[in-house]
Structure formats: structure tokens, C-alpha cells
Scaffold this motif. Structure first.
Motif, PDB file in Angstrom:
ATOM      1  N   MET A   1      -9.690  -3.203   2.634  1.00 24.63           N
ATOM      2  CA  MET A   1      -8.981  -2.021   2.496  1.00 24.63           C
ATOM      3  C   MET A   1      -8.255  -1.735   3.634  1.00 24.63           C
ATOM      4  SD  MET A   1     -11.272   1.666   2.395  1.00 24.63           S
ATOM      5  CE  MET A   1     -11.224   1.910   4.044  1.00 24.63           C
ATOM      6  N   PRO A   2      -7.172  -0.951   3.200  1.00 24.68           N
ATOM      7  CA  PRO A   2      -6.123  -0.436   4.352  1.00 24.68           C
ATOM      8  C   PRO A   2      -6.784   0.189   5.055  1.00 24.68           C
ATOM      9  CG  PRO A   2      -5.119  -0.556   2.336  1.00 24.68           C
ATOM     10  CD  PRO A   2      -6.779  -0.714   2.071  1.00 24.68           C
ATOM     11  N   SER A   3      -6.287   0.019   6.708  1.00 27.49           N
ATOM     12  CA  SER A   3      -6.540   1.078   7.561  1.00 27.49           C
ATOM     13  C   SER A   3      -5.506   1.896   7.939  1.00 27.49           C
ATOM     14  CB  SER A   3      -6.776   0.043   8.907  1.00 27.49           C
ATOM     15  OG  SER A   3      -5.669  -0.534   9.381  1.00 27.49           O
ATOM     16  N   ASN A  57      -9.769   6.679  -0.957  1.00 23.04           N
ATOM     17  CA  ASN A  57      -8.299   6.618  -1.770  1.00 23.04           C
ATOM     18  C   ASN A  57      -8.373   5.355  -2.757  1.00 23.04           C
ATOM     19  OD1 ASN A  57      -5.622   7.050  -1.783  1.00 23.04           O
ATOM     20  ND2 ASN A  57      -5.154   5.294  -0.790  1.00 23.04           N
ATOM     21  N   ARG A  58      -9.069   4.146  -2.362  1.00 28.05           N
ATOM     22  CA  ARG A  58      -9.139   3.117  -3.282  1.00 28.05           C
ATOM     23  C   ARG A  58     -10.039   3.442  -4.372  1.00 28.05           C
ATOM     24  NH1 ARG A  58      -9.959  -3.277  -1.787  1.00 28.05           N
ATOM     25  NH2 ARG A  58     -10.631  -3.826  -4.251  1.00 28.05           N
ATOM     26  N   ASN A 312      -0.066  -1.176   7.802  1.00 26.84           N
ATOM     27  CA  ASN A 312      -0.728  -2.321   7.167  1.00 26.84           C
ATOM     28  C   ASN A 312       0.162  -3.625   7.176  1.00 26.84           C
ATOM     29  OD1 ASN A 312      -3.726  -1.510   6.623  1.00 26.84           O
ATOM     30  ND2 ASN A 312      -2.198   0.440   6.109  1.00 26.84           N
ATOM     31  N   ALA A 313       1.399  -3.379   6.930  1.00 28.78           N
ATOM     32  CA  ALA A 313       2.300  -4.539   7.041  1.00 28.78           C
ATOM     33  C   ALA A 313       2.515  -5.092   8.444  1.00 28.78           C
ATOM     34  CB  ALA A 313       3.715  -4.157   6.415  1.00 28.78           C
ATOM     35  N   ALA A 314       2.452  -4.302   9.486  1.00 28.58           N
ATOM     36  CA  ALA A 314       2.870  -4.479  10.726  1.00 28.58           C
ATOM     37  C   ALA A 314       1.414  -5.395  11.242  1.00 28.58           C
ATOM     38  CB  ALA A 314       2.991  -3.456  11.546  1.00 28.58           C
ATOM     39  N   GLU A 423      -6.730  -6.204  -3.967  1.00 31.71           N
ATOM     40  CA  GLU A 423      -7.592  -6.317  -2.899  1.00 31.71           C
ATOM     41  C   GLU A 423      -7.014  -5.623  -1.499  1.00 31.71           C
ATOM     42  OE1 GLU A 423      -9.915 -10.074  -0.280  1.00 31.71           O
ATOM     43  OE2 GLU A 423      -8.882 -10.209  -2.101  1.00 31.71           O
ATOM     44  N   TRP A 424      -5.912  -5.808  -1.329  1.00 34.23           N
ATOM     45  CA  TRP A 424      -5.339  -5.635  -0.023  1.00 34.23           C
ATOM     46  C   TRP A 424      -4.706  -4.179  -0.024  1.00 34.23           C
ATOM     47  CZ3 TRP A 424      -5.007  -8.641   4.142  1.00 34.23           C
ATOM     48  CH2 TRP A 424      -5.403 -10.138   4.278  1.00 34.23           C
ATOM     49  N   GLY A 425      -4.609  -3.414  -0.962  1.00 31.11           N
ATOM     50  CA  GLY A 425      -4.468  -2.068  -1.236  1.00 31.11           C
ATOM     51  C   GLY A 425      -2.921  -1.851  -1.146  1.00 31.11           C
ATOM     52  N   MET A 426      -1.771  -2.585  -0.739  1.00 27.40           N
ATOM     53  CA  MET A 426      -0.578  -2.245  -0.676  1.00 27.40           C
ATOM     54  C   MET A 426      -0.026  -1.891  -1.962  1.00 27.40           C
ATOM     55  SD  MET A 426      -0.547  -2.406   2.617  1.00 27.40           S
ATOM     56  CE  MET A 426       1.518  -2.671   2.736  1.00 27.40           C
ATOM     57  N   GLU A 427      -0.489  -2.545  -3.189  1.00 26.93           N
ATOM     58  CA  GLU A 427       0.453  -2.299  -4.395  1.00 26.93           C
ATOM     59  C   GLU A 427       0.018  -0.833  -4.760  1.00 26.93           C
ATOM     60  OE1 GLU A 427      -1.258  -1.984  -7.539  1.00 26.93           O
ATOM     61  OE2 GLU A 427      -3.300  -1.816  -6.565  1.00 26.93           O
ATOM     62  N   GLN A 428      -1.103  -0.078  -4.389  1.00 30.11           N
ATOM     63  CA  GLN A 428      -1.355   1.047  -4.858  1.00 30.11           C
ATOM     64  C   GLN A 428      -0.315   2.102  -4.057  1.00 30.11           C
ATOM     65  OE1 GLN A 428      -5.082   2.766  -3.745  1.00 30.11           O
ATOM     66  NE2 GLN A 428      -4.453   4.781  -4.133  1.00 30.11           N
TER      67      GLN A 428
END
Length: 594
Positions: A1-3, A57-58, A312-314, A423-428
Motif C-alpha cells: 500500500m502506498p505511504s 483509500n485502496r 511514492n515514486a521517489a 498492488e502498488w497503488g499508483m494506478e489508482q
């Protein structure tokens, strides 16, 4: 899950060193707005967003809202989170103390809004729409309506909506068919259908207050015949509590690309009881008070999603090992270098960061002008601030949401294949960000508003509220060698903006198609120049800050500023060329050839 960690340090920097707290404290009701007051509020807001809203969120996206027989249930956890929001007094943050609000300035509440949009945009839609309804009712409602409804909207006990769009019309509101028939007792019977109504039905609050555009029987045609009505889900009883069910129902909820935990409803009004807000046939004026508030809020949605995407990208880029740095191994103790060493990854991250920090500063400065417009006791000062906000509203809405969507896509790109996986949450964030460019008036409509209404308004008076301060700033720093690397490119971009403004005005006066053809590029040119102005101010503040105890923060700020001026602001040259090329290439192709 993203932080997510709320960017409190950067928020404090903008608030204290760029937005001018002293000017804010000079306003009535803001005398006690100090860092000692604001910091604890923002820290508590950060806890709510990081610890309560982010974990939902997710799951909220995956579960979505549930519709059955006219009843809408929000995802698991949303009701408890909304209760905590209410108990913490967060809906009242920016509201009038006369109705139970805390009376804090918009400049402060905007920071909380950004955090909420980063942590859980779908959840933030519910209190966000309520505040828009509060704004319109506070400005145009009768004393009786305000006394009954505002305290409950302020507390969050009841929520609000704005009901504009109908199945056959969106932007062209003059085509609406919803009717309002007077009853003779001061109330009206409202009949019609509305679509795309955010938070139109849900289980978070005891009552929902709909602000509905409709036409009276004697309404003149077009937008001059629109009135605004307050239509509650439940009619208040003698004690102001929800009583009998009104003739309002949810026909369905939309199945959407993003913001799945926000209930987007089709609403039917079947001789529902409502009350007029403002004067007959003047509903558009009242609704635009609400819409302009919402357009600025939607801009902050773009900013919030960009921020969490960047974080999250950084983090991923510093952790993911892949290949070796082009100039030689950077981390020989590891089997490969982290991807943060690669030029294109750094380009994407710096692009995101430069957009985010620039938008945060521009958004906060716009909020400060909102506070001046509503609180200053000097009519001339209020007018100047109102003009600035009117001019910047379409820019903030369109620019921030465009850049927010771009940043969300860049964040997903940094993660590569993992970014495309749920799974990584970025596409949301990519999905959630996309709607912000569409609702509350598409970004193309914002561009038309800028060139068609704001530029020519009052013989260019709105433009002077922006152009004069920017020109004064450039001229006053012209001899400062330390600022030359920022002022010179800003001056070039501002010159392009001045030239294009004159040309768009000249061509548009003779042929409105020409103004429309230039509109989107012109708004981006205007927006980038505005970001250049605030980035120069931030760079100036960080040059001073290098001598203090937080040198690393200011070094990073200056590095980002240099990237913006070297790699992003030059886009104004291409935009200028496209604008000056005119609209003939858009007009040349026959309709049938498309």
C-alpha cells in the motif's frame, strides 16, 4: 500500500515565508493566526489523513459504493472516519463562527484540503461538496434558511450537494428542464432529473441538502431564467431534525474510472419541496459562488494526488536496484544502483516536484487573496483581491489538474511495470486524477472563461491585478545578481505572456474563433508564468534561508527552482509560437473529414 506523510515542512515554508502571514494577521478575525496556532492544527490534520483516511483509500477504491433500491452505502470504514472528521470539528475549520464555525482563514483550511485529497480523494468529496453548499447558502440564503441549515452543514451533521447537470445538458445550463412551481406559502415544488451529482445519496450524514438549479413558470429563456433552490432529502421538523422524506430519490450510481468510493448519483426530484436561494431568475450568480469555490478546491485535488504520487515514486526510485549509473557505479556495495541515479528518472521526479511545490505556493497565495476579499474592511482592497481570485480561478482549476494528472502518470512511469499493477497503488492515482480535468467545468471551458470573460472584463482590470505585481517584482530584483538566474527567464516568459495577451485580445475581438483556438495554450502559458513568479519568490526566500539552521531544505528548494527555470518554464516559448500561429489550421478541415 502506498505511504503518505503530510508535507508540513514545505507547507510552513510557503505559509510563513512566501504567503506573508503578517498580511493575513492584519485582517479582521485573523489576528491570532500565528505559527503557534496553525502548527498544532496541521499536525492533527496530518494524523487524521495519514492514520485514518489513507488506510481506507485502496479498500474504498476496491469496494466502491453500493446501491440498492435507492439506498447508497459507502465502503467499509467510511462512516467511522466521517464520524471522526465531525468530532474533530474539521468541517467547521473555515466556516463563520456565527453558525458554529472556527473562523480560520481559507489560507489555513486549504492546507488541510490538500492533505485530505492526497490521503483519500473519494472521502474528501463528501465534506468538500458540503462546503460548496455552505458557501452559496451563506452568501445568498435568507436569514431563516441560514439559521436552520448552516449550523448543521458547518458541524457536518448534514451534508450538501450542487445539482446542475441534466442528461441532455452540462455546461449549457440555459437548456435545463427542471421546473419549480410556487406553492403560495413560500415553498416550491421541484420536478426534474439531475445526473453526475457527487455525494447525492450516502449513509454518512442524517440529512443531505441539495442546491438545485431549476426554472420558474415565468422564467425568461436561457441562463437568465435560472433560479436556485434548497431541497433537503428529509424535511426538517419543528425542532430542526430530519422529518418526513422529501420527493428526492437516487435512481442509480455511476460506475466510474476513478474516485469509486465517492457516490456519483443520478437524482430524481418528484414534486420535492424546496425554497428559493437568492432572487428569482438569479440562481446562476448564487451557483457560481459555489462553483468558483469548488473550482479552486478541484485544483487542490490535482495538487494532492500529485504529492502522494511523487512521495511514492521517489521512495521507490531510491529503493529499486536496476543497472548502473551512466557515469560509473555510484553504489559499489550494491548489486546494482538504485534507479534514482538515472537521468530520466530524475527528470520525472523533478518535474513532479517542481509542479507540486509551485502549485502549492500559487494555491496558497490565491487563498490569501480570498481571505482579503472576504475579510478586508477597505472596499478598494477587497475589490483588488476579488479581481485576482476571479482571474486565477480558471488557471488554478485547469493548470493544477492538468499537472496533477501528468504527475500521477509520471509517478506510475517511475515504477515501470509495478506502477501498472494494482498492488502498488499508483494506478489508482492515475484513475482518480483524471476526473478533475473534467468536472466543475472541463479545462477547455476554464480556458474559454479566461480568454473570453476574464481578459476583457472591465477593460482589462482583472489582468492588471496579476500583471502589475509581476512586473514590479521583476523590476525590483533586476539588479540583484543572486536572483539573475531566476529573474531573467521569468522576464522572458512574462514578455511572451504580454505579447500573446495583446494578440489574443486583438484577434478575439474581431473573430471569437481565434480566441477559442488560442485558449488552452494561453491558459498554460499564463499558468507557467504564474508558477515562474512564485518560484522566483520561493528561490529568493531560500537564498535567505541558506544562512539559517535548515540549509538542506533550502538547498533542495533552490535545486528544484533551477530545474523549473531551466527545463519547464522554457515551454512558454513553444506555447507562444502556437498561440501566435492563429486558429486557421483548426478551422481548415471540413467537419465531415473528421
Amino acid at each position: 500500500m502506498p505511504s503518505y506523510k503530510a508535507p508540513l515542512r514545505d507547507m510552513r515554508f510557503v505559509l510563513e515565508q512566501v504567503a506573508d502571514l503578517e498580511r493575513l494577521r492584519a485582517l479582521p478575525g485573523c489576528e491570532e493566526v500565528t505559527t503557534e496556532l496553525v502548527d498544532p492544527i496541521m499536525e492533527e490534520a496530518a494524523k487524521l489523513c495519514e492514520e485514518v483516511l489513507l488506510p481506507l483509500n485502496r479498500s474504498g477504491d476496491e469496494e466502491g459504493c453500493h446501491y440498492e433500491n435507492g439506498v447508497v452505502r459507502t465502503p467499509a470504514g467510511f462512516r467511522d472516519a466521517y464520524r471522526m472528521l465531525r468530532e474533530g470539528g474539521w468541517p467547521a475549520l473555515h466556516c463563520d463562527p456565527e453558525y458554529g464555525g472556527q473562523g480560520l482563514p481559507r489560507t489555513v483550511s486549504l492546507l488541510f484540503e490538500e492533505m485530505m485529497c492526497s490521503a483519500n480523494l473519494s472521502f474528501g468529496m463528501y465534506p468538500g461538496l458540503s462546503h460548496g453548499a455552505y458557501t452559496a447558502l451563506h452568501a445568498f440564503g435568507s436569514e431563516a434558511l441560514k439559521a436552520l441549515y448552516l449550523p448543521r452543514l458547518v458541524s457536518g451533521e448534514w451534508t450538501g450537494t450542487m445539482c446542475l447537470t441534466e442528461p441532455h445538458c452540462g455546461t449549457d445550463l440555459g437548456l435545463i428542464r427542471t421546473k419549480a412551481v410556487p406553492e403560495g406559502d413560500g415553498s416550491y415544488r421541484i420536478t426534474g432529473s439531475k445526473i453526475f451529482i457527487s455525494a447525492g445519496e450516502h449513509d454518512l450524514a442524517e440529512n443531505i441538502v441539495h442546491l438545485v438549479l431549476a426554472k420558474l413558470p415565468d422564467a425568461p429563456p436561457g441562463v437568465k431564467g435560472i433560479s436556485l433552490f434548497l431541497v433537503p432529502k428529509f424535511l426538517p421538523d419543528g425542532q430542526g431534525q430530519p422529518g418526513a422524506r422529501n420527493g428526492v430519490s437516487c435512481a442509480s450510481i455511476e460506475h466510474k474510472m476513478g474516485i469509486k468510493a465517492s457516490a456519483t448519483c443520478a437524482m430524481n426530484f418528484d414534486e420535492a419541496t424546496g425554497w428559493l436561494v437568492g432572487a428569482p431568475h438569479k440562481g446562476l450568480r448564487a451557483m457560481f459562488a459555489m462553483m468558483n469555490e469548488e473550482r479552486l478546491a478541484v485544483g487542490i485535488q490535482g495538487l494532492g494526488l500529485a504529492e502522494i504520487s511523487y512521495q511514492n515514486a521517489a521512495a521507490y526510485a531510491k529503493d529499486r536496484l536496476q543497472g548502473r549509473a551512466l557515469g560509473g557505479t555510484r553504489y559499489p556495495e550494491k548489486p546494482a544502483d538504485p534507479i534514482i541515479v538515472h537521468p530520466d528518472v530524475r527528470r520525472m521526479l523533478l518535474t513532479m516536484r517542481a509542479s507540486i511545490e509551485g502549485c502549492r505556493a500559487l494555491g496558497l497565495l490565491t487563498a490569501l487573496e480570498q481571505d482579503v476579499a472576504t475579510r478586508s474592511t477597505d472596499p478598494a482592497t477587497r475589490q483588488e483581491a476579488e479581481d485576482y481570485v476571479a482571474l486565477l480561478t480558471p488557471v488554478v482549476k485547469a493548470l493544477f489538474t492538468d499537472l496533477g494528472s501528468e504527475a500521477a502518470n509520471l509517478g506510475m512511469q517511475v515504477l515501470g511495470g509495478h506502477g501498472y499493477i494494482r498492488e502498488w497503488g499508483m494506478e489508482q492515482y492515475v484513475r482518480d486524477a483524471r476526473i478533475a480535468q473534467i468536472y466543475e467545468g472541463t479545462n477547455g471551458i476554464q480556458a474559454l472563461d479566461l480568454v473570453g470573460r476574464k481578459l476583457p472584463a472591465h477593460a482589462g482590470r482583472y489582468l492588471r491585478r496579476f500583471f502589475h505585481p509581476v512586473l514590479d517584482y521583476i523590476e525590483s530584483r533586476g539588479e540583484d545578481e543572486a536572483m539573475a538566474e531566476f529573474i531573467l527567464p521569468l522576464s522572458k516568459a512574462f514578455g511572451r505572456l504580454q505579447q500573446c495577451t495583446a494578440e489574443v485580445a486583438r484577434r478575439g475581438f474581431a473573430d471569437p474563433f481565434e480566441a477559442g483556438a488560442a485558449a488552452t495554450d494561453y491558459l498554460r502559458l499564463f499558468g507557467l508564468t504564474a508558477l515562474g513568479h512564485v518560484w522566483a519568490r520561493m528561490a529568493e526566500a531560500s537564498l535567505r534561508g541558506l544562512e539559517g539552521g535548515d540549509a538542506d531544505f533550502h538547498k533542495a528548494k533552490l535545486a528544484t527552482a533551477r530545474f523549473f527555470f531551466a527545463r519547464i518554464l522554457p515551454q512558454t516559448g513553444a506555447l507562444s509560437a502556437a498561440i501566435l500561429a492563429g486558429g486557421e489550421t483548426l478551422r481548415a478541415m471540413e467537419d465531415a473529414a473528421f
